[in-house]
Write a protein that holds these residues in place. Sequence first.
Motif, PDB file in Angstrom:
ATOM      1  N   UNK A 154       6.503 -55.161 -74.225  1.00 50.60           N
ATOM      2  CA  UNK A 154       7.127 -53.849 -74.392  1.00 50.60           C
ATOM      3  C   UNK A 154       8.576 -53.804 -73.909  1.00 50.60           C
ATOM      4  N   UNK A 155       8.968 -54.748 -73.048  1.00 52.98           N
ATOM      5  CA  UNK A 155      10.256 -54.583 -72.382  1.00 52.98           C
ATOM      6  C   UNK A 155      11.216 -55.768 -72.460  1.00 52.98           C
ATOM      7  N   UNK A 156      10.703 -56.988 -72.626  1.00 54.77           N
ATOM      8  CA  UNK A 156      11.608 -58.141 -72.581  1.00 54.77           C
ATOM      9  C   UNK A 156      12.508 -58.216 -73.811  1.00 54.77           C
ATOM     10  N   UNK A 157      11.921 -58.220 -74.982  1.00 51.55           N
ATOM     11  CA  UNK A 157      12.738 -58.312 -76.194  1.00 51.55           C
ATOM     12  C   UNK A 157      13.659 -57.102 -76.370  1.00 51.55           C
ATOM     13  N   UNK A 158      13.174 -55.859 -76.114  1.00 49.91           N
ATOM     14  CA  UNK A 158      14.098 -54.718 -76.167  1.00 49.91           C
ATOM     15  C   UNK A 158      15.274 -54.858 -75.200  1.00 49.91           C
ATOM     16  N   UNK A 159      15.008 -55.448 -74.018  1.00 51.82           N
ATOM     17  CA  UNK A 159      16.097 -55.670 -73.069  1.00 51.82           C
ATOM     18  C   UNK A 159      17.094 -56.674 -73.618  1.00 51.82           C
ATOM     19  N   UNK A 189       5.133 -69.075 -75.799  1.00 55.62           N
ATOM     20  CA  UNK A 189       5.391 -70.105 -76.799  1.00 55.62           C
ATOM     21  C   UNK A 189       5.341 -69.531 -78.217  1.00 55.62           C
ATOM     22  N   UNK A 190       4.338 -68.688 -78.465  1.00 54.55           N
ATOM     23  CA  UNK A 190       4.203 -68.087 -79.793  1.00 54.55           C
ATOM     24  C   UNK A 190       5.364 -67.154 -80.113  1.00 54.55           C
ATOM     25  N   UNK A 191       5.919 -66.527 -79.079  1.00 54.20           N
ATOM     26  CA  UNK A 191       7.065 -65.637 -79.275  1.00 54.20           C
ATOM     27  C   UNK A 191       8.383 -66.407 -79.323  1.00 54.20           C
ATOM     28  N   UNK A 192       8.296 -67.718 -79.127  1.00 50.05           N
ATOM     29  CA  UNK A 192       9.480 -68.591 -79.170  1.00 50.05           C
ATOM     30  C   UNK A 192      10.492 -68.241 -78.076  1.00 50.05           C
ATOM     31  N   UNK A 193       9.977 -67.843 -76.896  1.00 50.94           N
ATOM     32  CA  UNK A 193      10.857 -67.574 -75.759  1.00 50.94           C
ATOM     33  C   UNK A 193      11.065 -68.867 -74.970  1.00 50.94           C
ATOM     34  N   UNK A 194      12.319 -69.202 -74.719  1.00 55.15           N
ATOM     35  CA  UNK A 194      12.631 -70.344 -73.868  1.00 55.15           C
ATOM     36  C   UNK A 194      12.544 -69.899 -72.417  1.00 55.15           C
TER      37      UNK A 194
END
Length: 308
Positions: A154-159, A189-194
């Motif tokens: 809910x918050x990481x990608x919006x940030x 991993x599925x969200x492709x976050x490093x």
Amino acid sequence: MITRTVSKNPRTTRGDLVNDLQRAGTKVTKATISNTLRRQGLKSCSARRVPLLKPVHVQARLKFARENLDDPEEDWENVIWSDETKIELFGKNSTRRVWRRKNAELHPKNTIPTVKHGGGNIMLWGCFSAKGPGRLIRVKERMNGAMYREILSDNLLPSARALKMKRGWVFQHDNDPKHTARATKEWLRKKHFKVLEWPSQSPDLNPIENLWRELKVRVAQRQPQNITALEEICMEEWAKIPATRGRNTKAEQRARPVVHSATLGKSSPAPGKKPYVIRFTCCCVVLRCHGDSENDEGNKSEAAALTV
């Protein structure tokens, strides 16, 4: 005798020194003791709380410092730092004063080891980057892995979008079991976050600690009287922290660097050895000092982090 005593035991009080000297047949006042120590470059300061480190933590922190020593500053500008913190409604944790020299506040003798999550009134999760603060939310229940992943969802990608992070940005979080659980790693991993590899028991290396400190000072000044007000004020004050806060901190670093030992050994360079520094853009700097050789025992204790 006075300087020798406090150098051996920085937690010695002026009253202890007065009594020791009286037993030795010398009558002095506390003011005289303070003046004597001040002339020797010593002053009474609150003991800094630092993580309690085991040998495995020491080696991990040293490895982290060495591996990132030559990273360009631009790399750190593309990191989103995150953490949880707790804010008390009333009062402050007790402090203990020590006698120390300038820039020795983080020497093991002058600190009080702490363990993460010692109690509090509300728990917050937040993130930020060199471009400014990201989202801040209150964690109202005991956090587990599923809740943590929901918070990130809910918050990481919006940030990241709000902060206009560059492609390939890196996410930092510590090694809390909820963060390192297999399900969480798979989700990331599925969200492709490093994800930035992080040494355990190293909250002091995370530059977000500087923002938490600023937030807590701001909140304390407004003196909330209940949990609802505490949460509202936290959100309001977080929103007031300017986007330039991170970059401004670099000037503070140069003005007043603090050596934070990465190990249980020395916290400052050996005589004649110049430290090599990389800057964690925003709030934190990693430092390593040259030893005489790679196998030098003293060299093992000369990787450090600088914080403001």
